[in-house]
Design a protein around this motif. Structure first.
Motif, short mmCIF file in Angstrom:
data_model
loop_
_atom_site.label_atom_id
_atom_site.label_comp_id
_atom_site.label_asym_id
_atom_site.label_seq_id
_atom_site.Cartn_x
_atom_site.Cartn_y
_atom_site.Cartn_z
N GLN A 66 0.82 -1.20 0.00
CA GLN A 66 0.00 0.00 0.00
C GLN A 66 0.86 1.26 0.00
OE1 GLN A 66 -2.40 -1.01 3.43
NE2 GLN A 66 -4.19 -1.40 2.13
N ARG A 67 1.95 1.25 0.76
CA ARG A 67 2.86 2.39 0.77
C ARG A 67 3.49 2.59 -0.61
NH1 ARG A 67 4.22 0.19 5.77
NH2 ARG A 67 6.12 -0.75 4.92
N GLY A 68 3.85 1.47 -1.25
CA GLY A 68 4.42 1.55 -2.60
C GLY A 68 3.43 2.13 -3.60
N PHE A 69 2.19 1.67 -3.53
CA PHE A 69 1.16 2.21 -4.44
C PHE A 69 0.94 3.69 -4.16
CE2 PHE A 69 -3.11 3.27 -5.81
CZ PHE A 69 -3.12 2.78 -7.10
N SER A 120 1.24 3.78 -11.83
CA SER A 120 1.61 2.37 -11.66
C SER A 120 0.54 1.44 -12.23
CB SER A 120 1.87 2.06 -10.18
OG SER A 120 0.70 2.25 -9.42
N LEU A 121 -0.71 1.89 -12.29
CA LEU A 121 -1.77 1.04 -12.84
C LEU A 121 -1.61 0.78 -14.33
CD1 LEU A 121 -4.86 2.36 -10.87
CD2 LEU A 121 -3.72 0.14 -10.62
N LEU A 122 -0.86 1.61 -15.02
CA LEU A 122 -0.57 1.36 -16.43
C LEU A 122 0.29 0.11 -16.61
CD1 LEU A 122 0.18 5.02 -17.53
CD2 LEU A 122 -1.83 3.66 -18.14
N PHE A 123 0.90 -0.35 -15.52
CA PHE A 123 1.76 -1.53 -15.56
C PHE A 123 1.10 -2.75 -14.92
CE2 PHE A 123 4.42 2.21 -15.81
CZ PHE A 123 5.15 1.93 -16.96
N ALA A 124 -0.21 -2.73 -14.82
CA ALA A 124 -0.93 -3.86 -14.24
C ALA A 124 -0.79 -5.13 -15.08
CB ALA A 124 -2.42 -3.51 -14.08
N TRP A 125 -0.30 -5.01 -16.28
CA TRP A 125 -0.11 -6.17 -17.16
C TRP A 125 1.18 -6.93 -16.84
CZ3 TRP A 125 4.38 -6.14 -19.90
CH2 TRP A 125 5.02 -4.89 -20.05
N LEU A 126 2.05 -6.35 -16.05
CA LEU A 126 3.34 -6.99 -15.76
C LEU A 126 3.16 -8.31 -14.99
CD1 LEU A 126 5.55 -3.97 -14.68
CD2 LEU A 126 5.87 -5.42 -16.69
N VAL A 135 -4.13 -4.26 -4.42
CA VAL A 135 -3.77 -3.18 -3.49
C VAL A 135 -4.56 -1.92 -3.81
CG1 VAL A 135 -1.88 -1.65 -2.79
CG2 VAL A 135 -1.52 -4.11 -2.88
N ALA A 136 -4.75 -1.63 -5.10
CA ALA A 136 -5.55 -0.46 -5.47
C ALA A 136 -6.96 -0.57 -4.88
CB ALA A 136 -5.61 -0.32 -6.99
N LEU A 146 -12.96 3.34 -8.99
CA LEU A 146 -13.11 2.25 -9.96
C LEU A 146 -13.07 2.74 -11.41
CD1 LEU A 146 -13.52 -0.75 -10.49
CD2 LEU A 146 -15.99 -0.38 -10.26
N GLY A 147 -13.72 3.83 -11.72
CA GLY A 147 -13.73 4.33 -13.10
C GLY A 147 -12.34 4.64 -13.61
N ARG A 148 -11.56 5.35 -12.82
CA ARG A 148 -10.18 5.66 -13.21
C ARG A 148 -9.34 4.39 -13.28
NH1 ARG A 148 -8.58 10.28 -9.16
NH2 ARG A 148 -10.76 10.55 -8.69
N PHE A 149 -9.56 3.49 -12.32
CA PHE A 149 -8.86 2.22 -12.29
C PHE A 149 -9.07 1.48 -13.61
CE2 PHE A 149 -9.08 -2.35 -11.60
CZ PHE A 149 -7.87 -2.62 -10.98
N ILE A 150 -10.33 1.34 -14.02
CA ILE A 150 -10.63 0.59 -15.25
C ILE A 150 -9.97 1.26 -16.46
CG2 ILE A 150 -12.50 -0.02 -16.86
CD1 ILE A 150 -14.28 -0.50 -14.37
#
Length: 139
Positions: A79-82, A89-95, A105-106, A113-117
Motif C-alpha cells: 500500500q505504501r508503494g502504491f 503504476s496502474l498502467l503496468f498492471a499487465w506486468l 492493493v488499489a 473504480l472508473g479511473r482504475f478501469i
C-alpha cells in the motif's frame, strides 16, 4: 480467449499471451475481435482483484480462510508503494508477478473504480496490441 485472459489477470497463476498468439497463428478468429476480447476480459480480471481488495479493506479479511489472508506487513508495504507511485503504476498492471497484486492493493486503498478501469484497460490493451503487432511483423 476470454476465460484465459480473465483468469490470467486474477491472483491465480496463469498466462494469456500464449493463447492470444496461438489464436492469432491459427487464424481462426478475427484479430481485432481477439484483441478486444483479450483486453476487456483481462481488465475484468483486474476488476475482480480490485473488488477483492476492497472487500478485504472493509473487514472481509476475517471471512477468508487463514491461508488466504494477506500478510499484514506485506500488504502495508504494498500500500505504501502504491501510494508512493500512484495512478501511473496502474498502467503496468499487465506486468507478470507485480501487476495482479497491484490491482488488489488499489482496491484495498479504495482507488476510484472508473479511473482504475481506464488506466488498467489502457495498459493491458497496449500489451495485447504489442503482441498483435509483433506477431504480424513476424508472420
Amino acid at each position: 480467449m476470454a476465460g484465459a485472459a480473465f483468469i490470467a489477470a486474477t491472483l491465480l497463476p496463469a498466462q494469456s499471451e500464449i493463447v492470444f498468439v496461438g489464436l492469432l497463428a491459427a487464424k481462426s478468429v478475427a484479430p481485432l475481435a481477439l484483441f478486444l476480447v483479450a483486453s476487456l476480459a483481462n481488465t475484468a480480471g483486474s476488476v475482480a482483484n480490485w473488488w477483492l481488495g476492497r472487500l478485504i479493506a472493509h473487514g472481509g479479511v476475517e471471512r477468508l480462510p487463514a491461508r488466504l489472508r494477506p500478510d499484514p506487513d506485506k500488504l502495508a508495504r504494498a500500500q505504501r508503494g502504491f501510494a508512493r507511485f500512484g495512478w501511473p503504476s496502474l498502467l503496468f498492471a499487465w506486468l507478470p508477478v507485480l501487476g495482479d497484486p497491484l490491482t488488489f492493493v488499489a482496491g484495498t486503498l479504495n482507488y476510484p473504480l472508473g479511473r482504475f478501469i481506464g488506466l488498467v484497460l489502457l495498459g493491458k490493451a497496449a500489451r495485447y496490441g504489442a503482441l498483435w503487432a509483433g506477431w504480424t511483423t513476424l508472420a
